[in-house]
Motif scaffolding. Structure first.
Motif, mmCIF file in Angstrom:
data_model
loop_
_atom_site.group_PDB
_atom_site.id
_atom_site.type_symbol
_atom_site.label_atom_id
_atom_site.label_comp_id
_atom_site.label_asym_id
_atom_site.label_seq_id
_atom_site.Cartn_x
_atom_site.Cartn_y
_atom_site.Cartn_z
ATOM 1 N N ILE A 31 0.939 -1.150 0.094
ATOM 2 C CA ILE A 31 0.015 -0.014 -0.084
ATOM 3 C C ILE A 31 0.858 1.363 -0.101
ATOM 4 C CG2 ILE A 31 -1.977 1.347 1.188
ATOM 5 C CD1 ILE A 31 -2.730 -1.462 2.239
ATOM 6 N N SER A 32 1.774 1.329 0.808
ATOM 7 C CA SER A 32 2.763 2.404 1.119
ATOM 8 C C SER A 32 3.596 2.607 -0.345
ATOM 9 C CB SER A 32 3.694 2.157 2.175
ATOM 10 O OG SER A 32 3.238 2.016 3.358
ATOM 11 N N ALA A 33 4.002 1.741 -1.066
ATOM 12 C CA ALA A 33 4.718 1.841 -2.205
ATOM 13 C C ALA A 33 3.718 2.798 -3.287
ATOM 14 C CB ALA A 33 5.086 0.520 -2.752
ATOM 15 N N LYS A 34 2.567 2.020 -3.407
ATOM 16 C CA LYS A 34 1.930 2.640 -4.368
ATOM 17 C C LYS A 34 1.353 4.094 -3.944
ATOM 18 C CE LYS A 34 1.744 -0.231 -7.992
ATOM 19 N NZ LYS A 34 2.119 0.333 -9.183
ATOM 20 N N MET A 35 1.142 4.288 -2.678
ATOM 21 C CA MET A 35 0.755 5.663 -2.371
ATOM 22 C C MET A 35 2.063 6.925 -2.592
ATOM 23 S SD MET A 35 -1.659 4.957 1.007
ATOM 24 C CE MET A 35 -1.959 6.846 1.204
ATOM 25 N N GLU A 36 3.252 6.375 -2.357
ATOM 26 C CA GLU A 36 4.162 6.946 -2.661
ATOM 27 C C GLU A 36 4.717 7.186 -3.925
ATOM 28 O OE1 GLU A 36 7.329 4.654 -0.515
ATOM 29 O OE2 GLU A 36 7.044 5.754 1.451
ATOM 30 N N GLU A 37 4.202 6.191 -4.843
ATOM 31 C CA GLU A 37 4.544 6.389 -6.415
ATOM 32 C C GLU A 37 3.311 7.774 -6.715
ATOM 33 O OE1 GLU A 37 3.359 3.918 -10.388
ATOM 34 O OE2 GLU A 37 3.740 2.706 -8.462
#
Length: 197
Positions: A31-37
């Motif tokens: 989840i964090s990775a996609k939000m950071e993207e």
């Protein structure tokens, strides 16, 4: 993980900043990775994360739901609300459940520009959402329409909240605790009302 992810997206869609405690940040990595993207900061600590927007303009993304440790299917509807705020066209491919997009009609009632082609939702972001009377057609769809209601000007009403309540403990109180203008209204049972007449 899903409740924490929902609050992460609540912070992002509203432009707020939240510390989400009592989590294992490693479990939230997909989840964090996609939000950071997209342009959202997710700062990880021992047992909490801090989430806020790094930029006003969110970037479009492509996302596919997968079994753990991939992006969870139970976060797809909430993420779709966030993708509605991104600039450009995002793609959300449902890799697990074939009937996951039941919430799309509810978001369209609010002005979201979403098309569904088989197992892929095509989301044209940047369209403002407006208030509407909605239904929580299932648990995760309910969470998505709550998030959408937080950012739509005016009053949004959501029916069939029993779906939401079976998966989120005290969601209304928790959202109010971080500044949301939300309340639960218990309507009288129509049968009881008719007897009184």
């Amino acid at each position: 993980m899903i409740e924490a992810g929902t609050f992460m997206i609540a912070a992002a869609v509203t432009g707020g900043k939240l510390n989400i405690r009592n989590v294992i940040p490693k479990h939230l990595e997909s989840i964090s990775a996609k939000m950071e993207e997209m342009g959202i900061a997710v700062e990880e600590y021992d047992d909490y994360v801090t989430v806020y927007r790094k930029t006003e303009k969110l970037s479009r993304i492509n996302l596919k739901t997968l079994p753990y440790p991939g992006f969870p299917t139970d976060m797809g509807p909430q993420m779709c609300v966030l993708m509605c705020q991104a600039h450009g066209v995002s793609l959300l491919n449902e890799g697990i459940f074939s009937n996951r997009f039941r919430y799309v009609d509810e978001l369209r009632r609010m002005g979201a520009c979403i098309k569904v082609d088989d197992r892929t939702a095509i989301i044209e972001g940047g369209q403002p959402l407006s208030s509407a009377n909605l239904r929580a057609v299932d648990l995760r769809a309910g969470a998505a329409v709550v998030l959408a209601g937080l950012i739509a000007p005016g009053r949004t009403e959501i029916e069939d909240i029993h779906h939401i309540e079976r998966g989120y403990d005290n969601l209304v109180e928790k959202l109010r605790g971080v500044g949301a203008n939300i309340k639960k209204v218990v309507l009288p049972d129509p049968a009881t009302y008719e007897k009184a007449l």
